[in-house]
Design a protein around this motif. Structure first.
Motif, PDB file in Angstrom:
ATOM      1  N   VAL A  45       0.823  -1.208   0.000  1.00 25.60           N
ATOM      2  CA  VAL A  45       0.000   0.000   0.000  1.00 25.60           C
ATOM      3  C   VAL A  45       0.859   1.261   0.000  1.00 25.60           C
ATOM      4  N   SER A  46       2.027   1.209   0.609  1.00 25.10           N
ATOM      5  CA  SER A  46       2.883   2.401   0.664  1.00 25.10           C
ATOM      6  C   SER A  46       3.350   2.852  -0.715  1.00 25.10           C
ATOM      7  N   TYR A  47       3.302   1.968  -1.721  1.00 26.25           N
ATOM      8  CA  TYR A  47       3.712   2.327  -3.078  1.00 26.25           C
ATOM      9  C   TYR A  47       2.556   2.917  -3.902  1.00 26.25           C
ATOM     10  N   LEU A  48       1.341   2.833  -3.387  1.00 30.82           N
ATOM     11  CA  LEU A  48       0.182   3.334  -4.120  1.00 30.82           C
ATOM     12  C   LEU A  48       0.006   4.837  -3.902  1.00 30.82           C
ATOM     13  N   PRO A  49      -0.659   5.502  -4.829  1.00 32.55           N
ATOM     14  CA  PRO A  49      -1.002   6.904  -4.600  1.00 32.55           C
ATOM     15  C   PRO A  49      -1.901   7.014  -3.359  1.00 32.55           C
ATOM     16  N   ARG A  50      -1.748   8.071  -2.605  1.00 29.25           N
ATOM     17  CA  ARG A  50      -2.500   8.228  -1.344  1.00 29.25           C
ATOM     18  C   ARG A  50      -4.007   8.049  -1.530  1.00 29.25           C
ATOM     19  N   ALA A  51      -4.549   8.539  -2.618  1.00 29.70           N
ATOM     20  CA  ALA A  51      -5.994   8.453  -2.853  1.00 29.70           C
ATOM     21  C   ALA A  51      -6.469   7.006  -3.026  1.00 29.70           C
ATOM     22  N   SER A  52      -5.593   6.121  -3.494  1.00 28.92           N
ATOM     23  CA  SER A  52      -5.960   4.717  -3.735  1.00 28.92           C
ATOM     24  C   SER A  52      -5.786   3.824  -2.509  1.00 28.92           C
ATOM     25  N   ARG A  53      -5.106   4.295  -1.498  1.00 31.88           N
ATOM     26  CA  ARG A  53      -4.766   3.441  -0.360  1.00 31.88           C
ATOM     27  C   ARG A  53      -5.969   2.912   0.412  1.00 31.88           C
ATOM     28  N   PRO A  54      -6.957   3.755   0.798  1.00 29.39           N
ATOM     29  CA  PRO A  54      -8.080   3.218   1.593  1.00 29.39           C
ATOM     30  C   PRO A  54      -8.837   2.086   0.887  1.00 29.39           C
ATOM     31  N   ALA A  55      -9.099   2.230  -0.408  1.00 27.78           N
ATOM     32  CA  ALA A  55      -9.821   1.197  -1.150  1.00 27.78           C
ATOM     33  C   ALA A  55      -8.998  -0.092  -1.224  1.00 27.78           C
ATOM     34  N   SER A  56      -7.702   0.055  -1.411  1.00 25.10           N
ATOM     35  CA  SER A  56      -6.839  -1.122  -1.487  1.00 25.10           C
ATOM     36  C   SER A  56      -6.797  -1.873  -0.160  1.00 25.10           C
ATOM     37  N   VAL A  57      -6.686  -1.136   0.944  1.00 19.68           N
ATOM     38  CA  VAL A  57      -6.669  -1.769   2.270  1.00 19.68           C
ATOM     39  C   VAL A  57      -7.987  -2.477   2.523  1.00 19.68           C
ATOM     40  N   ALA A  58      -9.114  -1.837   2.176  1.00 19.27           N
ATOM     41  CA  ALA A  58     -10.430  -2.448   2.382  1.00 19.27           C
ATOM     42  C   ALA A  58     -10.565  -3.730   1.564  1.00 19.27           C
ATOM     43  N   ARG A  59     -10.086  -3.705   0.328  1.00 16.19           N
ATOM     44  CA  ARG A  59     -10.155  -4.895  -0.527  1.00 16.19           C
ATOM     45  C   ARG A  59      -9.295  -6.022   0.049  1.00 16.19           C
ATOM     46  N   TRP A  60      -8.122  -5.682   0.542  1.00 14.85           N
ATOM     47  CA  TRP A  60      -7.211  -6.669   1.119  1.00 14.85           C
ATOM     48  C   TRP A  60      -7.852  -7.349   2.332  1.00 14.85           C
ATOM     49  N   ARG A  61      -8.548  -6.564   3.136  1.00 12.45           N
ATOM     50  CA  ARG A  61      -9.194  -7.105   4.335  1.00 12.45           C
ATOM     51  C   ARG A  61     -10.340  -8.043   4.004  1.00 12.45           C
ATOM     52  N   ARG A  62     -10.977  -7.868   2.850  1.00 12.85           N
ATOM     53  CA  ARG A  62     -12.109  -8.727   2.455  1.00 12.85           C
ATOM     54  C   ARG A  62     -11.669 -10.065   1.901  1.00 12.85           C
ATOM     55  N   ARG A  63     -10.378 -10.222   1.611  1.00 14.55           N
ATOM     56  CA  ARG A  63      -9.889 -11.489   1.048  1.00 14.55           C
ATOM     57  C   ARG A  63     -10.237 -12.639   1.969  1.00 14.55           C
ATOM     58  N   PRO A  64     -10.718 -13.748   1.427  1.00 12.58           N
ATOM     59  CA  PRO A  64     -10.999 -14.898   2.292  1.00 12.58           C
ATOM     60  C   PRO A  64      -9.704 -15.446   2.881  1.00 12.58           C
ATOM     61  N   ARG A  65      -9.761 -15.816   4.120  1.00 11.05           N
ATOM     62  CA  ARG A  65      -8.588 -16.360   4.809  1.00 11.05           C
ATOM     63  C   ARG A  65      -8.803 -17.838   5.053  1.00 11.05           C
ATOM     64  N   PRO A  66      -7.749 -18.647   4.944  1.00  9.65           N
ATOM     65  CA  PRO A  66      -7.916 -20.090   5.180  1.00  9.65           C
ATOM     66  C   PRO A  66      -8.228 -20.348   6.651  1.00  9.65           C
ATOM     67  N   ARG A  67      -9.052 -21.337   6.885  1.00  7.69           N
ATOM     68  CA  ARG A  67      -9.356 -21.765   8.245  1.00  7.69           C
ATOM     69  C   ARG A  67      -8.522 -22.999   8.530  1.00  7.69           C
ATOM     70  N   TRP A  68      -7.782 -22.964   9.621  1.00  9.09           N
ATOM     71  CA  TRP A  68      -6.901 -24.068   9.971  1.00  9.09           C
ATOM     72  C   TRP A  68      -7.583 -24.961  10.982  1.00  9.09           C
ATOM     73  N   THR A  69      -7.592 -26.229  10.686  1.00 10.51           N
ATOM     74  CA  THR A  69      -8.118 -27.234  11.602  1.00 10.51           C
ATOM     75  C   THR A  69      -7.086 -28.317  11.740  1.00 10.51           C
ATOM     76  N   ARG A  70      -7.319 -29.223  12.654  1.00  7.47           N
ATOM     77  CA  ARG A  70      -6.385 -30.334  12.829  1.00  7.47           C
ATOM     78  C   ARG A  70      -6.298 -31.186  11.567  1.00  7.47           C
ATOM     79  N   SER A  71      -7.362 -31.269  10.785  1.00  4.13           N
ATOM     80  CA  SER A  71      -7.372 -32.134   9.602  1.00  4.13           C
ATOM     81  C   SER A  71      -6.493 -31.605   8.480  1.00  4.13           C
ATOM     82  N   ASN A  72      -6.294 -30.280   8.352  1.00  2.00           N
ATOM     83  CA  ASN A  72      -5.466 -29.792   7.258  1.00  2.00           C
ATOM     84  C   ASN A  72      -4.089 -29.338   7.707  1.00  2.00           C
ATOM     85  N   GLN A  73      -3.698 -29.696   8.908  1.00  2.00           N
ATOM     86  CA  GLN A  73      -2.342 -29.398   9.364  1.00  2.00           C
ATOM     87  C   GLN A  73      -1.501 -30.641   9.138  1.00  2.00           C
ATOM     88  N   ALA A  74      -0.481 -30.499   8.338  1.00  2.00           N
ATOM     89  CA  ALA A  74       0.350 -31.668   8.054  1.00  2.00           C
ATOM     90  C   ALA A  74       1.776 -31.388   8.415  1.00  2.00           C
TER      91      ALA A  74
END
Length: 134
Positions: free
Chosen positions: A105-134
C-alpha cells in the motif's frame, strides 16, 4: 522472564518482529500453541534486525528449550536478517500479511490506499483445523 525454560511449550508457530520502543529497536518472539494460546518467549534489544543478532536470539531461545525439530511455522516481516536467521530445514517461513499489505500500500497513490486496504481485508482467509495441518 528472559531466562525461564521453554521446554514445556508445544509450539506450532513463532512470530518474530522488531519494534521501536523509546528510541531503541527490540526484537520480540511470540510463540503460538496448537490450541491458539499466545506465549511471549523473549526479546532482545538491538540496533537493527540483522542476521547476527537474530541468530543469537534464536539460539538463546533454543538453549532455553524451544522445540523446533517437529517443524515450526515462523512468521516474519520482510526483513532479510530475520529470514536468514531462521533455522532452515525445521521451519516453514511465512511473510506476515499485515507487513506485506503495509509495504504494498505504501507504493500506491495516497488516494488509492483506503480502497486497497479495504479490498485486502475482504480477502478470504484459510481456516486451519487439525485435519489440514500436516
Amino acid at each position: 522472564f528472559q531466562e525461564r525454560s521453554l521446554e514445556g511449550y508445544d509450539l506450532v508457530a513463532l512470530f518474530l518482529d522488531g519494534k521501536s520502543f523509546a528510541d531503541e529497536e527490540i526484537i520480540i518472539a511470540l510463540g503460538v500453541t496448537l490450541d491458539g494460546q499466545k506465549i511471549p518467549l523473549g526479546f532482545v534489544q538491538a540496533a537493527t534486525e540483522n542476521e547476527r543478532v537474530c541468530r543469537r536470539f534464536l539460539s538463546d531461545l533454543v538453549e532455553r528449550g524451544l522445540q523446533y525439530e517437529a517443524g515450526l511455522l515462523v512468521v516474519i516481516d520482510g526483513g532479510k536478517g530475520l529470514y536468514k536467521s531462521v533455522l532452515k530445514g525445521h521451519a516453514c517461513v511465512q511473510r506476515c500479511q499485515y507487513h506485506k499489505r503495509q509495504n504494498v500500500v505504501s507504493y500506491l497513490p495516497r488516494a488509492s490506499r483506503p480502497a486497497s486496504v479495504a479490498r485486502w481485508r475482504r480477502r478470504p482467509r484459510p481456516r486451519w483445523t487439525r485435519s489440514n495441518q500436516a
